[in-house]
Design an enzyme around this catalytic site. Structure first.
Site, short mmCIF file in Angstrom:
data_model
loop_
_atom_site.label_atom_id
_atom_site.label_comp_id
_atom_site.label_asym_id
_atom_site.label_seq_id
_atom_site.Cartn_x
_atom_site.Cartn_y
_atom_site.Cartn_z
N GLY A 177 0.88 -0.94 0.17
CA GLY A 177 -0.07 0.07 0.02
C GLY A 177 0.71 1.17 -0.17
N CYS A 178 0.11 2.40 0.21
CA CYS A 178 1.03 3.76 0.01
C CYS A 178 1.79 4.07 1.32
CB CYS A 178 -0.04 4.71 -0.22
SG CYS A 178 -0.79 4.64 -1.80
N THR A 179 1.46 2.94 2.30
CA THR A 179 2.03 3.68 3.66
C THR A 179 3.23 2.42 4.00
OG1 THR A 179 0.37 2.34 4.67
CG2 THR A 179 0.34 4.73 4.73
#
Length: 386
Positions: free
Chosen positions: A360-362
């Site tokens: 994911g983006c994190t």
């Protein structure tokens, strides 16, 4: 009657494309813009959409998120959802599946393993653009393999956006010398890229921080987490870190067998970055980026990509785990180290829990059924992965 309606719609779309090409020299392009979950006001998205459509008159944008107060910018459509990233993502997926949009700019998307995004940033020392391969998602679980795959995917994006012979450099991280060697072998076998030179006295294709500041190459090759941090620094340094103010965002998604063009911006991306991301995505759509990536992978394979990947691979895992039958994954576990992601998934498989590695983006994500989330968390905690 239905056939007549379909024929009329096809003729109307063809005429619109002809008129648009005659008017502004570009093919019409329809994009979705996820506008839920940002740390900045919704007005940032409205301004970004307006500016993008002014810069590209053939661009049509559909906002996806809570309905803004007041009138929308001219030409902007809107799909109202709850103020939730998940709700907006579901509508975005539906619009993509129905063909109502050709690509999208999103604040979050859990790409499957093998898919990554190629960011594009402004180098402050020269003002020139540079691609960052990669910045979200993950092309492979191991750093060396991922960086070599990122090189090919980054070269493909650069070529699709008009650079016929992109210049590549590898950020001087762990495994970078092996990646440079692998690329050198591929170039020697006809892979159509050039290896760049550091501006430092000792030169070579290993990049230092100075090279990023001045933009010594067209494509900087790195692992995803490093690339993501660099994108944030370069995009927000003029604001002191409070918001991202320059660049084109974290880029469109690419990978073997992947046909969606979903670009990423962050929750701190301001209007200028969102505008850049929309224009970057429109160029990727018009260039048929998935098709260009298929051709890039073919060129790399002909130059020995698989042999080089095999040489970079670590020894195989001692315990082979067979995945349980696949079932829908509607929950996520975060906090797994990227180097442990594959082993953690195998740990769950051995306990009969179906799971998938994703990014994911994190950071790294394990996707799994919600009903197994509690047991999986305990298993991974006991095994030392959490």
């Amino acid at each position: 009657m239905a056939r007549q309606d379909n024929t009329r719609a096809a003729i109307g779309k063809a005429l619109e494309e002809v008129v648009m090409r005659a008017r502004c020299g570009k093919k019409p392009c329809c994009l979705g813009l996820m506008a839920a979950g940002s740390e900045l006001p919704l007005q940032e998205f409205l301004c970004a959409a307006r500016d993008a459509m002014e810069a590209d008159p053939a661009l049509r944008i559909t906002g996806i998120g809570p309905l803004p107060d007041g009138p929308l910018p001219h030409g902007l459509d809107w799909q109202e959802t709850e103020n939730s990233g998940d709700a907006a993502a579901a509508v975005m997926e539906s619009l993509l599946g129905e063909g109502r949009i050709e690509g999208a700019v999103a604040l979050h998307y859990p790409f499957p393993m093998g898919v990554t995004t190629i960011g594009r940033m402004t180098c402050p020392g020269s003002g020139r653009p540079m691609f960052m391969a990669s910045s979200t998602g993950m092309s492979a679980p191991r750093r060396a393999e991922a960086m070599l795959r990122n090189a090919v995917l980054g070269a493909g994006v650069a070529r699709a956006l008009g650079l016929p012979l992109p210049v590549l450099g590898v950020l001087n991280l762990e495994a970078a010398p092996q990646v440079v060697r692998a690329l050198s072998h591929m170039v020697g076998k006809g892979y159509p890229v050039r290896l760049g030179e550091s501006v430092r006295r000792d030169g070579g294709a290993l990049l230092r921080g100075n090279d990023l500041l001045c933009g010594a190459v067209d494509v900087c090759i790195t692992d995803t987490l490093t690339g993501n941090a660099l994108m944030k620094v370069f995009a927000s340094f003029t604001s002191g870190g409070s918001r991202e103010t320059c660049g084109w965002g974290y880029g469109p998604s690419v990978g073997e067998g992947w046909d969606k063009i979903i670009s990423i911006v962050s929750r701190a991306s301001g209007a200028p970055v969102i505008t850049g991301a929309l224009l970057y995505t429109a160029r990727a759509v018009r260039a048929d980026l998935p098709g260009k990536i298929r051709e890039e992978l073919r060129l790399a394979a002909a130059a020995g990509l698989e042999e080089e990947l095999a040489a970079l691979a670590p020894a195989p895992m001692r315990e082979e785990a067979v995945p349980p039958p696949a079932i829908p994954t509607d929950a996520e576990l975060h906090g797994i180290d990227v180097l442990d992601l594959e082993a953690a998934v195998h740990c769950l498989w051995r306990s009969g829990i179906y799971a998938e590695a994703a990014m994911g983006c994190t950071g790294p994500v394990i996707k799994l059924p919600a009903l197994s989330q509690g047991a999986a968390r305990q298993l991974l905690t006991d095994a030392g992965y959490l």
